[in-house]
Motif scaffolding. Sequence first.
Motif, mmCIF file in Angstrom:
data_model
loop_
_atom_site.group_PDB
_atom_site.id
_atom_site.type_symbol
_atom_site.label_atom_id
_atom_site.label_comp_id
_atom_site.label_asym_id
_atom_site.label_seq_id
_atom_site.Cartn_x
_atom_site.Cartn_y
_atom_site.Cartn_z
ATOM 1 N N ARG A 146 33.256 27.680 -0.435
ATOM 2 C CA ARG A 146 32.025 28.013 -0.173
ATOM 3 C C ARG A 146 31.403 26.957 -0.972
ATOM 4 O O ARG A 146 31.031 26.798 -1.993
ATOM 5 C CB ARG A 146 31.698 29.334 -0.986
ATOM 6 N N ARG A 152 22.357 28.622 15.023
ATOM 7 C CA ARG A 152 21.379 27.972 13.931
ATOM 8 C C ARG A 152 20.233 27.411 14.810
ATOM 9 O O ARG A 152 19.068 27.626 14.170
ATOM 10 C CB ARG A 152 21.980 26.844 13.187
ATOM 11 N N LEU A 202 21.868 22.446 9.414
ATOM 12 C CA LEU A 202 21.975 22.638 8.054
ATOM 13 C C LEU A 202 20.603 22.033 7.316
ATOM 14 O O LEU A 202 20.035 21.261 7.758
ATOM 15 C CB LEU A 202 23.380 21.853 7.533
ATOM 16 N N GLU A 220 21.639 24.673 1.020
ATOM 17 C CA GLU A 220 22.118 25.875 1.417
ATOM 18 C C GLU A 220 23.564 26.133 1.265
ATOM 19 O O GLU A 220 24.426 25.119 1.426
ATOM 20 C CB GLU A 220 21.658 26.104 2.985
ATOM 21 N N ILE A 262 27.635 27.030 2.622
ATOM 22 C CA ILE A 262 28.156 27.247 3.811
ATOM 23 C C ILE A 262 29.642 27.346 3.655
ATOM 24 O O ILE A 262 30.341 26.610 2.711
ATOM 25 C CB ILE A 262 28.008 25.922 4.925
ATOM 26 N N THR A 307 33.760 23.253 10.235
ATOM 27 C CA THR A 307 33.414 24.525 10.412
ATOM 28 C C THR A 307 33.838 25.351 11.544
ATOM 29 O O THR A 307 33.695 26.482 12.125
ATOM 30 C CB THR A 307 32.125 24.911 10.477
ATOM 31 N N ASN A 345 31.279 31.898 9.870
ATOM 32 C CA ASN A 345 30.038 31.269 9.833
ATOM 33 C C ASN A 345 29.152 31.600 10.970
ATOM 34 O O ASN A 345 28.182 31.004 11.103
ATOM 35 C CB ASN A 345 30.382 29.674 10.124
#
Length: 228
Positions: free
Chosen positions: A42, A80, A117, A121, A123, A141, A155
């Motif tokens: 993380r 996103r 992104l 933050e 992820i 990812t 994700n």
Amino acid sequence: MKKFLINTTPWETRIAITERNQLENIYFDAIPNNRLERSFFRGTVTKVLPGIQTAFVEIGQEKAGFLHISEIDRELAITRMSDLTDDQDDGFEADECAVPAQPAPTRHEKPDMNKILKEGEAILVEVSKEPIGEKGAKLTTCFTLPGRFVVLMPNIPRICISKKIGQAEERNRLREIIQKSLPEGMGAIIRTTAEDALEKEVVRDLNRLFKNVLMQQQRQKSCMRILI
């Protein structure tokens, strides 16, 4: 005359010192499992470089890992850049083989790391290549965790259902089960095998996949403490 006897295993090295066939000393050295490849972290986005479409992610190592746009999951990019929320549904219905695994452009526009992104933050990433020299670990990812009844998408906060589950009532039942059981920020694909499965079986399968991610993260934290 002294002799040194060395025995090495993947988890421990043992050294014995003898003199005149008598044991004088014996040493044990545990080898920490500090390989990063295929481990989950993380991480926190520390810098986004739109010029080279790359983000640097802090994962608790000496060097921040780097995440290129080509390693951003297609569905994550779509989510996103489309500003989809957890409870929105854009009509995507998953078949058994429709598990997002390879990066690709979004449906409407070219992927842009700045829109996917943001600095600061969190992820969830997987290490795809060990750090080398001055370079940090290569991250991705593009991963999912398949189970018997569901495929966990760490994700991608959306729920997809196999098209082979045709009954609307059953689809709604399974969607409700997953909605109330999914960890925040994650999504899942409900597989055909989940049709008519008991709620406790589906939830158990989902929890097992989530625990696998947590165990990987905890294992890496323990290794980091040993190395420090």
